[in-house]
Design a protein around this motif. Sequence first.
Motif, mmCIF file in Angstrom:
data_model
loop_
_atom_site.group_PDB
_atom_site.id
_atom_site.type_symbol
_atom_site.label_atom_id
_atom_site.label_comp_id
_atom_site.label_asym_id
_atom_site.label_seq_id
_atom_site.Cartn_x
_atom_site.Cartn_y
_atom_site.Cartn_z
ATOM 1 N N UNK B 213 0.840 -1.205 0.000
ATOM 2 C CA UNK B 213 0.000 0.000 0.000
ATOM 3 C C UNK B 213 0.873 1.252 0.000
ATOM 4 N N UNK B 214 1.933 1.188 0.803
ATOM 5 C CA UNK B 214 2.870 2.310 0.879
ATOM 6 C C UNK B 214 3.492 2.563 -0.505
ATOM 7 N N UNK B 215 3.827 1.471 -1.169
ATOM 8 C CA UNK B 215 4.400 1.554 -2.516
ATOM 9 C C UNK B 215 3.410 2.227 -3.472
ATOM 10 N N UNK B 216 2.142 1.841 -3.371
ATOM 11 C CA UNK B 216 1.117 2.432 -4.247
ATOM 12 C C UNK B 216 0.960 3.930 -3.990
ATOM 13 N N UNK B 217 1.020 4.308 -2.719
ATOM 14 C CA UNK B 217 0.903 5.735 -2.374
ATOM 15 C C UNK B 217 2.033 6.516 -3.048
ATOM 16 N N UNK B 218 3.251 5.971 -2.955
ATOM 17 C CA UNK B 218 4.388 6.667 -3.572
ATOM 18 C C UNK B 218 4.276 6.685 -5.098
ATOM 19 N N UNK B 219 3.748 5.609 -5.658
ATOM 20 C CA UNK B 219 3.570 5.593 -7.119
ATOM 21 C C UNK B 219 2.593 6.706 -7.538
ATOM 22 N N UNK B 220 1.511 6.842 -6.766
ATOM 23 C CA UNK B 220 0.532 7.908 -7.041
ATOM 24 C C UNK B 220 1.195 9.275 -6.968
ATOM 25 N N UNK B 221 2.037 9.440 -5.959
ATOM 26 C CA UNK B 221 2.764 10.699 -5.758
ATOM 27 C C UNK B 221 3.666 10.994 -6.969
ATOM 28 N N UNK B 222 4.322 9.948 -7.485
ATOM 29 C CA UNK B 222 5.212 10.152 -8.636
ATOM 30 C C UNK B 222 4.424 10.369 -9.929
ATOM 31 N N UNK B 223 3.247 9.721 -10.030
ATOM 32 C CA UNK B 223 2.388 9.969 -11.205
ATOM 33 C C UNK B 223 2.140 11.475 -11.313
ATOM 34 N N UNK B 224 1.827 12.078 -10.170
ATOM 35 C CA UNK B 224 1.506 13.512 -10.147
ATOM 36 C C UNK B 224 2.702 14.320 -10.655
ATOM 37 N N UNK B 225 3.886 14.011 -10.144
ATOM 38 C CA UNK B 225 5.075 14.778 -10.551
ATOM 39 C C UNK B 225 5.417 14.542 -12.025
ATOM 40 N N UNK B 226 5.280 13.300 -12.469
ATOM 41 C CA UNK B 226 5.575 13.009 -13.886
ATOM 42 C C UNK B 226 4.611 13.803 -14.767
ATOM 43 N N UNK B 227 3.325 13.786 -14.396
ATOM 44 C CA UNK B 227 2.321 14.518 -15.181
ATOM 45 C C UNK B 227 2.620 16.013 -15.194
ATOM 46 N N UNK B 228 2.964 16.545 -14.030
ATOM 47 C CA UNK B 228 3.223 17.983 -13.939
ATOM 48 C C UNK B 228 4.454 18.375 -14.760
ATOM 49 N N UNK B 229 5.509 17.566 -14.639
ATOM 50 C CA UNK B 229 6.752 17.886 -15.364
ATOM 51 C C UNK B 229 6.531 17.790 -16.882
ATOM 52 N N UNK B 230 5.805 16.782 -17.321
ATOM 53 C CA UNK B 230 5.533 16.656 -18.763
ATOM 54 C C UNK B 230 4.630 17.789 -19.242
#
Lengths: 238, 468
Positions: B213-230
Amino acid sequence: MITTDNLTKSYGDTLVLDRLNLNIKAGELYCLLGANGAGKTTTINLLLGFIKPTSGNAFINGLAVSEDPKKTKKHLAYIPENLMLYPSLSAVENLDYFSGIGGTHLSKSQLEAFLDEAGLQKVAFHQRISTFSKGMRQKVGIALALAKNANVLLLDEPTSGLDPKASNEFGLLLQKLRNKGVATLMATHDLFRAKEIATHIGIMKSGQLRQEFLATDISLSDLEHAYLKTMDYKELAL
Amino acid sequence: MIRSTLIKELRELLRDGRVRISFFIVLLLIAVATWISKTQYTITNQQYQQADNEERAVWENQGEKNPHSAAHYGTYAFKPKYPLSLVDQGVDKFTGTSIFLEAHKRNEAQFSQAADQTGLARFGDLTPDFVLLFIIPLLIVFLGYNAFTKEREMGTLVLLKSQGTPIWKLILGKWLALFLPVFTIVFLLFIVAGIVLSNLENFGVFNWQSLGMLFLIYMGYYFIFINLVLFISLKMKKSGIALVVALATWILACLAVPKAASNIAESKHPYPTRQEFASNILQDQKEGLDGHDPWNKQAKLLEQKVLKEYKVDSLEQLPFNFDAYRMQKGEEHTAEIYLKHYKHLKTQFEEQSKLYRGLAVLSPFLPARFMSMAIANTDYATHWHFADAAENYRVELQASLNGNFAENSAYGEWSYRANADTWKNMPQFGYDPPELGETLTTNTSNLVILSVWVLGTFLLLFFTTKKL
């Protein structure tokens, strides 16, 4: 293959292309001559679907560009003035990528064969593009057209900045493609190269196609004379 | 096309010296942080087990003693270190590790790690959560800021567009190329953490679901940053500007908003100072029953009430030791006072948390941070949970000791000594943190906010793609 029907483009009150009518058939190479701002690049951008016409239509292989820009690009190859490729990738990798995203997946040997056909030296196949000259990059562009099996080729001043040898090699490649039945539209300033390789030549000014010739019907000096006259330039006597 | 773009992007990334160096540095940081964290975790747990066993032995070996003396002698409730603190240490460093449990008084947790450190601790520690929450988003910025601007600058975008390929496929290829290195690093960290934790003996209960679950939370967090940076790279014309904007976004999301949120929360819903808190409790205690003072007004009222209830004339006639009874009543009164004042603290904490959730609109860091700490059982809520469990144990222990005193002695018999075995029969303090399901339920709002961020940034990217 390449048809324009009263193709017009204006930006506000500025008319940049005025009712252009072209019909380039398979195996024909049409050179559009004209000064900067004559409307040559606009014509190519309209044929690529990068911009939308104000009126009129552009057709590639009978398909209207404005209606189905993706389909019309399927068998179309485009080489801009400065063909830029990915500098950290090799010629084979660049060709693999661009043909891949166009939907053509080729083996390494097939990719090498196309580069070979385009006249690139074997030693350069796996070198990074960052080490390539403009002429070498243009050859990769031709290889891409070959790999895509494109029957329409759009070239925007491809020989500018090439040394005579490279320009000559490039001309020979275009003739090779012409013999294969490719319809080519080339925007250029190079009257000499146009006379050498074209089947048809058109002179544009202020967005209008002012004159058209069959390349076989006109000598280089007459072409130059017609060009300068169209441009309202005075000929300099030697 | 997606595959072709992914392979091309990865080739470019791997051949870029800056990327290789950044990747190596992040991997090194993760490895060092994990090793430090694992060492700390092992040492702390060994100390916890040793202290817990020794303290219990001290308690059990008090010998014959008056139960109220034992109540004052007291014992300790030690806070265990939870397995996932290896990944996220949360506020553990500041909250204290043990609570002294004694008669008449609810003590704060003490012996925090931060208190044992020098001023250099202000620089912060190298921990996996630091790398996960700060460094990896920064890596995303460095890997992705020029994803599209470089295509514009090099002139390759024109050639790409002339191939007639759908732009969304191109973006998805680039998205995956940015995600894959991040996924690899984080997946490696979590797998190593999982293997290390599942092979440790007697150190808390580890479960893969929480880690997952912790891993999924961090993946969600990185999705946001990847989307924002792109998104930034799509909108900006030049790589330099894209880098500045992406870095500014990172600073805002990871540094500025969390710090501002902390200041705003503290100023809008302040905690009382330690002095105020203690003096308010003392004031309430003075107005109530003092178990040790038989002349206290409330004690006298209690005395009259009990005599009337048992229909006797004197305290000596009661079937139990009234001194112990009074102390128990005093204990109950004190517990209520503490409950009231701690409830106020909790209300303030809740108000601050609400404000944090409100500010999470400005930064995905906040919900990700709170979720991470909650799942790792290193957040303030878990600390409160532990402190409440310790207080409940203290109240029950005091009731049991006072009960023993009251039932086995007569009024005024302060010389009474309970049997040496009495202490062994008292239950030992044990604490289980909230389970994953409960944690997720109490953090639903954070989960929703994080999901909204993920969805919102995907939509932002989608609509920007259409305009390319």
